[in-house]
Design a protein around this motif. Sequence first.
Motif, PDB file in Angstrom:
ATOM      1  N   ARG A 116       0.825  -1.193   0.000  1.00  0.00           N
ATOM      2  CA  ARG A 116       0.000   0.000   0.000  1.00  0.00           C
ATOM      3  C   ARG A 116       0.860   1.243   0.000  1.00  0.00           C
ATOM      4  NH1 ARG A 116      -3.614  -0.113   5.322  1.00  0.00           N
ATOM      5  NH2 ARG A 116      -3.570   2.159   5.108  1.00  0.00           N
ATOM      6  N   ASP A 117       0.340   2.271  -0.638  1.00  0.00           N
ATOM      7  CA  ASP A 117       0.975   3.582  -0.659  1.00  0.00           C
ATOM      8  C   ASP A 117      -0.016   4.533  -0.017  1.00  0.00           C
ATOM      9  OD1 ASP A 117       1.945   6.130  -1.233  1.00  0.00           O
ATOM     10  OD2 ASP A 117       2.837   5.491  -3.130  1.00  0.00           O
ATOM     11  N   ASN A 118       0.188   4.832   1.248  1.00  0.00           N
ATOM     12  CA  ASN A 118      -0.778   5.636   1.982  1.00  0.00           C
ATOM     13  C   ASN A 118      -0.879   7.059   1.439  1.00  0.00           C
ATOM     14  OD1 ASN A 118      -1.389   3.511   3.796  1.00  0.00           O
ATOM     15  ND2 ASN A 118       0.437   4.003   4.992  1.00  0.00           N
ATOM     16  N   ALA A 119       0.215   7.586   0.981  1.00  0.00           N
ATOM     17  CA  ALA A 119       0.202   8.960   0.450  1.00  0.00           C
ATOM     18  C   ALA A 119      -0.659   9.063  -0.799  1.00  0.00           C
ATOM     19  CB  ALA A 119       1.620   9.417   0.155  1.00  0.00           C
ATOM     20  N   LYS A 120      -0.770   7.968  -1.501  1.00  0.00           N
ATOM     21  CA  LYS A 120      -1.552   7.962  -2.740  1.00  0.00           C
ATOM     22  C   LYS A 120      -2.907   7.273  -2.574  1.00  0.00           C
ATOM     23  CE  LYS A 120       2.512   7.929  -5.784  1.00  0.00           C
ATOM     24  NZ  LYS A 120       3.211   7.207  -6.881  1.00  0.00           N
ATOM     25  N   ASN A 121      -3.212   6.856  -1.352  1.00  0.00           N
ATOM     26  CA  ASN A 121      -4.469   6.115  -1.119  1.00  0.00           C
ATOM     27  C   ASN A 121      -4.620   4.973  -2.110  1.00  0.00           C
ATOM     28  OD1 ASN A 121      -5.246   7.661   1.063  1.00  0.00           O
ATOM     29  ND2 ASN A 121      -6.557   9.017  -0.138  1.00  0.00           N
ATOM     30  N   THR A 122      -3.553   4.216  -2.260  1.00  0.00           N
ATOM     31  CA  THR A 122      -3.509   3.167  -3.277  1.00  0.00           C
ATOM     32  C   THR A 122      -3.035   1.861  -2.665  1.00  0.00           C
ATOM     33  OG1 THR A 122      -3.053   4.781  -5.015  1.00  0.00           O
ATOM     34  CG2 THR A 122      -2.534   2.485  -5.487  1.00  0.00           C
ATOM     35  N   VAL A 123      -3.635   0.782  -3.116  1.00  0.00           N
ATOM     36  CA  VAL A 123      -3.185  -0.542  -2.727  1.00  0.00           C
ATOM     37  C   VAL A 123      -2.888  -1.327  -4.002  1.00  0.00           C
ATOM     38  CG1 VAL A 123      -5.510  -1.541  -2.647  1.00  0.00           C
ATOM     39  CG2 VAL A 123      -3.685  -2.558  -1.284  1.00  0.00           C
ATOM     40  N   TYR A 124      -1.869  -2.161  -3.923  1.00  0.00           N
ATOM     41  CA  TYR A 124      -1.445  -2.964  -5.058  1.00  0.00           C
ATOM     42  C   TYR A 124      -1.542  -4.448  -4.692  1.00  0.00           C
ATOM     43  CZ  TYR A 124       0.710   1.522  -6.204  1.00  0.00           C
ATOM     44  OH  TYR A 124       0.930   2.858  -6.436  1.00  0.00           O
ATOM     45  N   LEU A 125      -1.681  -5.243  -5.725  1.00  0.00           N
ATOM     46  CA  LEU A 125      -1.614  -6.693  -5.554  1.00  0.00           C
ATOM     47  C   LEU A 125      -0.759  -7.253  -6.679  1.00  0.00           C
ATOM     48  CD1 LEU A 125      -2.644  -9.073  -3.794  1.00  0.00           C
ATOM     49  CD2 LEU A 125      -4.397  -9.427  -5.546  1.00  0.00           C
ATOM     50  N   GLN A 126       0.442  -7.663  -6.321  1.00  0.00           N
ATOM     51  CA  GLN A 126       1.331  -8.298  -7.285  1.00  0.00           C
ATOM     52  C   GLN A 126       1.018  -9.781  -7.295  1.00  0.00           C
ATOM     53  OE1 GLN A 126       3.740  -6.972  -9.423  1.00  0.00           O
ATOM     54  NE2 GLN A 126       3.779  -9.060 -10.239  1.00  0.00           N
ATOM     55  N   MET A 127       0.647 -10.296  -8.448  1.00  0.00           N
ATOM     56  CA  MET A 127       0.249 -11.699  -8.568  1.00  0.00           C
ATOM     57  C   MET A 127       1.217 -12.418  -9.493  1.00  0.00           C
ATOM     58  SD  MET A 127      -3.897 -11.267  -8.833  1.00  0.00           S
ATOM     59  CE  MET A 127      -3.824 -10.537 -10.468  1.00  0.00           C
ATOM     60  N   ASN A 128       1.930 -13.375  -8.955  1.00  0.00           N
ATOM     61  CA  ASN A 128       2.882 -14.159  -9.727  1.00  0.00           C
ATOM     62  C   ASN A 128       2.450 -15.621  -9.769  1.00  0.00           C
ATOM     63  OD1 ASN A 128       4.525 -11.831  -9.961  1.00  0.00           O
ATOM     64  ND2 ASN A 128       5.588 -12.330  -8.051  1.00  0.00           N
ATOM     65  N   SER A 129       3.038 -16.352 -10.690  1.00  0.00           N
ATOM     66  CA  SER A 129       2.753 -17.788 -10.824  1.00  0.00           C
ATOM     67  C   SER A 129       1.249 -18.043 -10.854  1.00  0.00           C
ATOM     68  CB  SER A 129       3.395 -18.562  -9.662  1.00  0.00           C
ATOM     69  OG  SER A 129       4.775 -18.345  -9.608  1.00  0.00           O
ATOM     70  N   LEU A 130       0.580 -17.304 -11.692  1.00  0.00           N
ATOM     71  CA  LEU A 130      -0.880 -17.392 -11.732  1.00  0.00           C
ATOM     72  C   LEU A 130      -1.346 -18.752 -12.226  1.00  0.00           C
ATOM     73  CD1 LEU A 130      -1.601 -13.788 -12.964  1.00  0.00           C
ATOM     74  CD2 LEU A 130      -2.608 -14.835 -10.926  1.00  0.00           C
ATOM     75  N   LYS A 131      -2.464 -19.180 -11.652  1.00  0.00           N
ATOM     76  CA  LYS A 131      -3.064 -20.456 -11.987  1.00  0.00           C
ATOM     77  C   LYS A 131      -4.470 -20.230 -12.536  1.00  0.00           C
ATOM     78  CE  LYS A 131      -0.754 -22.512  -7.958  1.00  0.00           C
ATOM     79  NZ  LYS A 131      -0.961 -23.275  -6.697  1.00  0.00           N
ATOM     80  N   ALA A 132      -4.984 -21.234 -13.211  1.00  0.00           N
ATOM     81  CA  ALA A 132      -6.328 -21.120 -13.768  1.00  0.00           C
ATOM     82  C   ALA A 132      -7.350 -20.826 -12.671  1.00  0.00           C
ATOM     83  CB  ALA A 132      -6.698 -22.396 -14.510  1.00  0.00           C
ATOM     84  N   GLU A 133      -7.131 -21.388 -11.499  1.00  0.00           N
ATOM     85  CA  GLU A 133      -8.082 -21.186 -10.397  1.00  0.00           C
ATOM     86  C   GLU A 133      -8.030 -19.789  -9.799  1.00  0.00           C
ATOM     87  OE1 GLU A 133      -5.893 -23.683 -10.754  1.00  0.00           O
ATOM     88  OE2 GLU A 133      -4.974 -24.247  -8.826  1.00  0.00           O
TER      89      GLU A 133
END
Length: 115
Positions: free
Chosen positions: A71-88
């Motif tokens: 999260r970047d509180n100064a920007k009111n932003t949250v991120y989700l880095q998703m690696n090794s993605l699966k069909a599910e």
Amino acid sequence: QVQLVESGGGLVQTGGSLRLSCVASGRIFRINVMGWYRQAPGKQRELVAVATSGGSTNYADSVKGRFTISRDNAKNTVYLQMNSLKAEDTAVYVCKFSSAGYDYWGQGTQVTVSS
């Protein structure tokens, strides 16, 4: 009025990566919890990951070691880095911010993982 807007979803092959972003606009003060949820067709919405203002994070067992929330509180932003993605992992991903006793939800962004 507070609005949350997600971005970064799309179509990716198995094993690929995506980075989701969610930014809040409007008058929103200290955001205690920023989180990501997902809902696959025919399934209930489930928690993916949360990050608190105190710096702690929590993940669903199914994504531990593959997804990272930040999260970047100064920007009111949250991120989700998703690696090794699966069909599910295919689902609509929705962010939620909790602030001053209120919960704010985004509209969602589609993530599709093709096998």
